[in-house]
Motif scaffolding. Structure first.
Motif, PDB file in Angstrom:
ATOM      1  N   TRP A  95       0.841  -1.201   0.000  1.00  0.00           N
ATOM      2  CA  TRP A  95       0.000   0.000   0.000  1.00  0.00           C
ATOM      3  C   TRP A  95       0.876   1.252   0.000  1.00  0.00           C
ATOM      4  N   MET A  96       1.878   1.272   0.889  1.00  0.00           N
ATOM      5  CA  MET A  96       2.731   2.449   1.023  1.00  0.00           C
ATOM      6  C   MET A  96       3.535   2.736  -0.241  1.00  0.00           C
ATOM      7  N   LEU A  97       4.034   1.689  -0.875  1.00  0.00           N
ATOM      8  CA  LEU A  97       4.867   1.868  -2.061  1.00  0.00           C
ATOM      9  C   LEU A  97       4.088   2.463  -3.234  1.00  0.00           C
ATOM     10  N   GLN A  98       2.759   2.372  -3.188  1.00  0.00           N
ATOM     11  CA  GLN A  98       1.941   2.999  -4.211  1.00  0.00           C
ATOM     12  C   GLN A  98       1.587   4.441  -3.844  1.00  0.00           C
ATOM     13  N   LYS A  99       2.041   4.879  -2.673  1.00  0.00           N
ATOM     14  CA  LYS A  99       1.756   6.231  -2.192  1.00  0.00           C
ATOM     15  C   LYS A  99       3.007   7.100  -2.094  1.00  0.00           C
ATOM     16  N   ALA A 100       4.175   6.482  -1.835  1.00  0.00           N
ATOM     17  CA  ALA A 100       5.373   7.229  -1.486  1.00  0.00           C
ATOM     18  C   ALA A 100       6.536   6.917  -2.411  1.00  0.00           C
ATOM     19  N   THR A 101       7.569   7.746  -2.358  1.00  0.00           N
ATOM     20  CA  THR A 101       8.771   7.552  -3.166  1.00  0.00           C
ATOM     21  C   THR A 101       9.617   6.418  -2.609  1.00  0.00           C
ATOM     22  N   ALA A 102       9.926   6.500  -1.304  1.00  0.00           N
ATOM     23  CA  ALA A 102      10.779   5.488  -0.671  1.00  0.00           C
ATOM     24  C   ALA A 102      10.533   5.495   0.828  1.00  0.00           C
ATOM     25  N   PRO A 103       9.671   4.597   1.328  1.00  0.00           N
ATOM     26  CA  PRO A 103       9.425   4.533   2.772  1.00  0.00           C
ATOM     27  C   PRO A 103      10.687   4.127   3.527  1.00  0.00           C
ATOM     28  N   ILE A 104      10.793   4.622   4.736  1.00  0.00           N
ATOM     29  CA  ILE A 104      11.955   4.347   5.588  1.00  0.00           C
ATOM     30  C   ILE A 104      11.617   3.185   6.514  1.00  0.00           C
ATOM     31  N   ILE A 105      12.334   2.089   6.347  1.00  0.00           N
ATOM     32  CA  ILE A 105      12.067   0.865   7.083  1.00  0.00           C
ATOM     33  C   ILE A 105      13.063   0.713   8.224  1.00  0.00           C
ATOM     34  N   GLY A 106      12.564   0.592   9.444  1.00  0.00           N
ATOM     35  CA  GLY A 106      13.431   0.284  10.572  1.00  0.00           C
ATOM     36  C   GLY A 106      13.634  -1.225  10.654  1.00  0.00           C
ATOM     37  N   ALA A 107      14.799  -1.635  11.136  1.00  0.00           N
ATOM     38  CA  ALA A 107      15.078  -3.072  11.206  1.00  0.00           C
ATOM     39  C   ALA A 107      16.031  -3.365  12.359  1.00  0.00           C
ATOM     40  N   THR A 108      15.687  -4.383  13.130  1.00  0.00           N
ATOM     41  CA  THR A 108      16.595  -4.877  14.174  1.00  0.00           C
ATOM     42  C   THR A 108      16.913  -6.350  13.945  1.00  0.00           C
ATOM     43  N   LYS A 109      16.430  -6.886  12.809  1.00  0.00           N
ATOM     44  CA  LYS A 109      16.747  -8.252  12.381  1.00  0.00           C
ATOM     45  C   LYS A 109      16.898  -8.238  10.865  1.00  0.00           C
ATOM     46  N   THR A 110      17.723  -9.144  10.325  1.00  0.00           N
ATOM     47  CA  THR A 110      17.875  -9.211   8.874  1.00  0.00           C
ATOM     48  C   THR A 110      16.562  -9.590   8.199  1.00  0.00           C
ATOM     49  N   SER A 111      15.727 -10.347   8.898  1.00  0.00           N
ATOM     50  CA  SER A 111      14.441 -10.748   8.321  1.00  0.00           C
ATOM     51  C   SER A 111      13.544  -9.546   8.057  1.00  0.00           C
ATOM     52  N   HIS A 112      13.698  -8.466   8.848  1.00  0.00           N
ATOM     53  CA  HIS A 112      12.897  -7.263   8.630  1.00  0.00           C
ATOM     54  C   HIS A 112      13.230  -6.648   7.267  1.00  0.00           C
ATOM     55  N   ILE A 113      14.503  -6.675   6.897  1.00  0.00           N
ATOM     56  CA  ILE A 113      14.931  -6.152   5.600  1.00  0.00           C
ATOM     57  C   ILE A 113      14.388  -7.029   4.476  1.00  0.00           C
ATOM     58  N   GLU A 114      14.498  -8.327   4.647  1.00  0.00           N
ATOM     59  CA  GLU A 114      14.019  -9.258   3.625  1.00  0.00           C
ATOM     60  C   GLU A 114      12.528  -9.102   3.404  1.00  0.00           C
ATOM     61  N   ASP A 115      11.759  -8.944   4.492  1.00  0.00           N
ATOM     62  CA  ASP A 115      10.312  -8.758   4.376  1.00  0.00           C
ATOM     63  C   ASP A 115       9.980  -7.479   3.605  1.00  0.00           C
ATOM     64  N   ALA A 116      10.736  -6.416   3.904  1.00  0.00           N
ATOM     65  CA  ALA A 116      10.472  -5.135   3.249  1.00  0.00           C
ATOM     66  C   ALA A 116      10.737  -5.217   1.755  1.00  0.00           C
TER      67      ALA A 116
END
Length: 325
Positions: free
Chosen positions: A275-296
């Motif tokens: 949803w966000m990627l269809q609204k914004a240029t580049a959302p800022i994703i916080g991550a404290t695990k590598t899986s958070h990056i992979e999910d994003a």
């Protein structure tokens, strides 16, 4: 990875930005005891680079400088400087006493040099004012930022949460004086907080300003089972201030994200970020695990129909302004 332009510039940025508030020194910053240390942070930053992320956002206040230090070490170790788009921010209090915070010429000129030293770089690509300074004339702030760009210490300037009239005033002052204009707006925006759609988003579209919202997953509230607690949910006072008072009206939005994720065979993160990627240029994703990056990153191919977008948005009700001050 997919790339796009940073607003009305020629610079290419990944459509996912890694937000680095969670990296640093948990003992140094009482406001965020949930942050992870250097040893835990480095693999996450490396994973982001390996997946093609080239856009990184930090701030001088994160772990009171510790966040910049960790990011600087990681990029020095794993990346080529010219291939990375590096952003940091200025405004919040860095030391006690007079001139310890704000957007005066004195504060800005002092803090950019300190940030560059901690990041171990000669320049940042994007220098962002973290909030509006009610105690400094905007003319003073904009001229100081212009001088930093002209000195080569920053390539572009950006802004973060504020009212649309303030942002328009800053753009006008810059244009009137022939100074550097803002190219990005880093604001509080997600499915659970959409007040920015009233004024700020139309302004950014009109002015060709990149939209790089923070908290796109509502500090995890859009993706995490609400019955599960973590160290962050128990200690993150900032998240509580943003979402603690609206639990009842936000729950139906979470439920629709979960419903759609199950129906489409996707994760809740993929739906919320889709949803966000269809609204914004580049959302800022916080991550404290590598899986958070992979999910994003896995959300990049997700495309929602107009009907699906409307279904996710339908339960929203007006919220009190959060993030500007």
């Amino acid at each position: 990875m997919e790339y796009t332009k940073l607003g009305n510039t020629g610079t290419d940025i990944s459509k996912i930005c890694l937000g680095c508030m969670g990296f640093g020194n948990p003992s140094r910053w009482k406001l965020a005891p949930w942050v992870i240390d250097e040893e835990q942070s480095l693999p996450i930053i490396k994973k982001a680079l390996d997946l093609g992320i080239n856009f990184f956002d930090t701030a001088n206040v994160y772990s009171l400088g510790g966040g910049e230090e960790v990011l600087g070490k990681a990029l020095k170790k794993y990346a080529k400087r010219d291939e990375v788009v590096l952003a940091t921010k200025v405004f919040n209090r860095m030391h006690e006493g007079p001139n310890g915070q704000g957007l005066s010429r004195k504060a800005i000129m002092s803090e950019i040099d300190k940030s560059l030293k901690r990041l171990d770089t000669d320049y940042v690509d994007l220098y962002i004012i973290h909030r509006w300074d009610y105690n400094t004339p905007i003319e003073e702030t904009m001229e100081a930022l212009h001088d930093i760009v002209k000195s080569g210490k920053a390539r572009y300037i950006g802004a973060s949460s504020m009212f649309a009239w303030q942002f328009q005033k800053a753009l006008h002052v810059a244009e009137k004086n022939g100074w550097t204009r803002f190219v990005s707006m880093q604001n509080h925006y997600n499915l659970m907080y959409r007040e920015e759609e009233r004024e700020m988003l139309p302004l950014c579209k009109e002015e060709k300003i990149a939209l790089t919202p923070y908290s796109p997953l509502a500090s995890g509230r859009l993706v995490r089972d609400w019955s599960v607690t973590t160290k962050r949910t128990e200690t993150d006072k900032i998240a509580v201030s943003k979402y603690g008072a609206t639990i009842d009206v936000d729950r139906p939005i979470y439920e629709r994200v979960a419903e759609m994720a199950e129906k489409k065979g996707l994760s809740k993160a993929q739906i919320a970020l889709g949803w966000m990627l269809q609204k914004a240029t580049a959302p800022i994703i916080g991550a404290t695990k590598t899986s958070h990056i992979e999910d994003a990153v896995s959300a990049l191919p997700v495309t929602l129909t107009d009907d699906e977008m409307e279904y996710l948005e339908e339960p929203y009700v007006p919220h009190k302004i959060v993030g500007h001050i």
